[in-house]
Design an enzyme around this catalytic site. Structure first.
Site, PDB file in Angstrom:
ATOM      1  N   ASN A   8      78.456  -4.128 -75.650  1.00 37.01           N
ATOM      2  CA  ASN A   8      77.780  -5.423 -75.805  1.00 37.01           C
ATOM      3  C   ASN A   8      76.930  -5.650 -74.555  1.00 37.01           C
ATOM      4  O   ASN A   8      77.453  -5.984 -73.494  1.00 37.01           O
ATOM      5  CB  ASN A   8      78.801  -6.546 -75.982  1.00 37.01           C
ATOM      6  CG  ASN A   8      78.142  -7.910 -76.180  1.00 37.01           C
ATOM      7  OD1 ASN A   8      76.921  -8.026 -76.204  1.00 37.01           O
ATOM      8  ND2 ASN A   8      78.956  -8.944 -76.308  1.00 37.01           N
ATOM      9  N   ARG A  89      76.574  -4.053 -80.203  1.00 39.96           N
ATOM     10  CA  ARG A  89      76.421  -5.381 -80.787  1.00 39.96           C
ATOM     11  C   ARG A  89      74.953  -5.793 -80.698  1.00 39.96           C
ATOM     12  O   ARG A  89      74.310  -5.635 -79.664  1.00 39.96           O
ATOM     13  CB  ARG A  89      77.261  -6.403 -80.029  1.00 39.96           C
ATOM     14  CG  ARG A  89      77.109  -7.822 -80.565  1.00 39.96           C
ATOM     15  CD  ARG A  89      77.574  -8.865 -79.570  1.00 39.96           C
ATOM     16  NE  ARG A  89      77.436 -10.209 -80.095  1.00 39.96           N
ATOM     17  CZ  ARG A  89      77.327 -11.301 -79.354  1.00 39.96           C
ATOM     18  NH1 ARG A  89      77.318 -11.199 -78.038  1.00 39.96           N
ATOM     19  NH2 ARG A  89      77.220 -12.475 -79.902  1.00 39.96           N
ATOM     20  N   HIS A 178      77.934 -14.877 -84.878  1.00 37.93           N
ATOM     21  CA  HIS A 178      79.368 -14.534 -84.848  1.00 37.93           C
ATOM     22  C   HIS A 178      79.830 -13.855 -86.131  1.00 37.93           C
ATOM     23  O   HIS A 178      81.011 -13.874 -86.471  1.00 37.93           O
ATOM     24  CB  HIS A 178      80.231 -15.793 -84.626  1.00 37.93           C
ATOM     25  CG  HIS A 178      79.871 -16.580 -83.416  1.00 37.93           C
ATOM     26  ND1 HIS A 178      79.628 -17.939 -83.451  1.00 37.93           N
ATOM     27  CD2 HIS A 178      79.696 -16.205 -82.121  1.00 37.93           C
ATOM     28  CE1 HIS A 178      79.329 -18.362 -82.241  1.00 37.93           C
ATOM     29  NE2 HIS A 178      79.365 -17.339 -81.414  1.00 37.93           N
ATOM     30  N   ARG A 238      75.762 -26.937 -75.987  1.00 35.58           N
ATOM     31  CA  ARG A 238      74.693 -27.004 -76.981  1.00 35.58           C
ATOM     32  C   ARG A 238      74.886 -28.203 -77.890  1.00 35.58           C
ATOM     33  O   ARG A 238      76.003 -28.599 -78.199  1.00 35.58           O
ATOM     34  CB  ARG A 238      74.655 -25.728 -77.828  1.00 35.58           C
ATOM     35  CG  ARG A 238      74.400 -24.468 -77.016  1.00 35.58           C
ATOM     36  CD  ARG A 238      74.534 -23.236 -77.893  1.00 35.58           C
ATOM     37  NE  ARG A 238      74.555 -22.013 -77.094  1.00 35.58           N
ATOM     38  CZ  ARG A 238      75.133 -20.879 -77.470  1.00 35.58           C
ATOM     39  NH1 ARG A 238      75.760 -20.829 -78.640  1.00 35.58           N
ATOM     40  NH2 ARG A 238      75.100 -19.829 -76.690  1.00 35.58           N
ATOM     41  N   GLU A 382      85.930  -8.623 -82.074  1.00 37.18           N
ATOM     42  CA  GLU A 382      84.621  -8.122 -82.483  1.00 37.18           C
ATOM     43  C   GLU A 382      84.442  -6.657 -82.094  1.00 37.18           C
ATOM     44  O   GLU A 382      83.811  -5.875 -82.810  1.00 37.18           O
ATOM     45  CB  GLU A 382      83.514  -8.973 -81.855  1.00 37.18           C
ATOM     46  CG  GLU A 382      83.502 -10.405 -82.375  1.00 37.18           C
ATOM     47  CD  GLU A 382      82.705 -11.355 -81.499  1.00 37.18           C
ATOM     48  OE1 GLU A 382      81.658 -11.826 -81.958  1.00 37.18           O
ATOM     49  OE2 GLU A 382      83.136 -11.619 -80.364  1.00 37.18           O
TER      50      GLU A 382
END
Length: 396
Positions: A8, A89, A178, A238, A382
């Site tokens: 990643n 990723r 995600h 956010r 993940e």
């Protein structure tokens, strides 16, 4: 047994795990942070050990070179040819990828064309792919897209109500995020559902970045994040969804540039913006428990936004069999889980097992037998999904 690496790459970092496949055993893992700085931090974990050093890492290529050299130096592998495949990723796959793909010229071109939708992420993923290709030219590499799992949404679930030319010409629509995590959680969650022919899940990936997904029979039908990770529920820093005219009004009243406001909505809003305390949910939680009124408002607002989506997805699915909590907050904060559940427990007739909900970072059923919907905590993974795809595509 064959070794596969899951990678990643961020704008200033490289995170990796080396697996023995198909056993899915983690051989080692590591992280290079602050790439581009003379005081970059490199951490590697192997054989029960953890080594951390501060070194000069000028670019991603140097970081990758350091990682693979260390694998040999620390006798984790004997030869670079032991690494049989690499999975990367990729945050934004746009409308092009419904599953993982090999890094062909076409894949590279499409990922590059999507840089404007994820400038920090996609550019870094390309840099990482090229760095590994240069050092390990014989190892096949694949791209695993965060957006792929959400490609099963119907047009009425991913289309924004804007002039259609923007959707067609600029690919402006809902893509979600995600997806690799949501796919993993949906697969693990199946064991909690008796009727596999009509399974309905609401998956809550609640980390610093957060999203909810409605999953029916293993496929995504709706997800909360939109064109970018700014959309959906309120997050640590956010805004999530809100009236679009707020952006216009702030610009008109303050004279700030659009870029400055956009960055504020990404980095200085959410729990941080409302509380004025921190972009770390733990700090906000502690302040709320100590009576800080803005922190208390922030956590209540966060919980209410999650409930809004849970209710929406309950209707979209025609009911629900399982609600999953995962990621940093979802796995580790009993209090935040309870706050969210309290907002929809009456409407959905769910009941939280207070004792079971004390769990952190491990899988557990947290609803009582009386609950109309099962609720569980499942730690996400993940990296193992990336390793699985790399193994299945390259080595099977």
């Amino acid at each position: 047994m064959q070794k596969v690496m899951a990678v990643n790459c961020g704008s200033s970092s490289v995170k990796f795990k080396l697996y023995e496949m198909p056993e899915e055993q983690v051989i080692c893992s590591g992280l290079v942070e602050r790439i581009g700085h003379e005081d970059a931090i490199y951490t590697i974990k192997y054989n029960g050990l953890k080594d951390t050093v501060v070194i000069n890492v000028p670019d991603h290529g140097f970081a990758v070179k350091k990682i693979v050299e260390d694998l040999i130096e620390k006798k984790i592998i004997k030869d670079l040819h032991e690494i049989k495949a690499i999975g990367h990723r990729v945050v934004q796959g746009g409308p092009y990828f419904a599953h993982s793909e090999f890094w062909t010229e076409d894949t590279v071109a499409k990922v590059e064309s999507l840089v404007p939708l994820a400038p920090l992420h996609n550019a870094a993923h390309l840099t990482g792919f090229r760095a590994f290709k240069q050092i390990l030219p014989d190892a096949p590499q694949i791209a695993v897209f965060d957006t792929a799992f959400h490609q099963t949404m119907e047009p009425e679930d991913y289309t924004f109500p804007i002039p259609h030319e923007y959707t067609e010409k600029y690919l402006i629509r809902r893509y979600g995020a995600h997806g690799t995590s949501h796919k993993y959680l949906s697969e693990v969650g199946e064991k909690y559902i008796e009727n596999h022919e009509n399974s309905r899940m609401i998956i809550c990936h609640l980390g610093s970045g957060a999203s909810l997904t409605a999953v029916k029979n293993g496929k995504c039908v709706a997800t909360s994040m939109g064109l970018t990770p700014l959309g959906g529920i309120m997050m640590n820093s956010r805004t999530g969804d809100m009236d679009p005219s707020v952006f216009y009004q702030i610009q008109a009243m303050t004279g700030k540039s659009y870029e400055e406001i956009f960055q504020e909505m990404n980095k200085k809003s959410g729990l941080y913006g409302v509380s004025g305390i921190s972009n770390d949910s733990r700090d906000v939680e502690n302040a709320a428990n100590n009576g800080d009124p803005r922190a208390q408002l922030a956590v209540k607002l966060w919980a209410r936004r999650i409930a809004d989506y849970v209710g929406q997805y309950y209707v979209r699915l025609g009911g629900c069999d399982l609600i999953i909590f995962s990621a940093g907050i979802g796995e580790n904060s009993p209090e935040f889980r309870k706050l969210a559940i309290d907002q929809f427990k009456e409407a959905l007739h769910v009941e939280l097992d207070e004792e079971a909900n004390k769990v952190r970072s491990q899988e557990a059923l947290i609803s009582t037998p009386k609950s109309a919907i099962k609720m569980v905590v499942i730690p996400t993974d993940e990296e193992v999904m990336i390793a699985r795809d790399a193994y299945n595509m390259c080595l099977k």
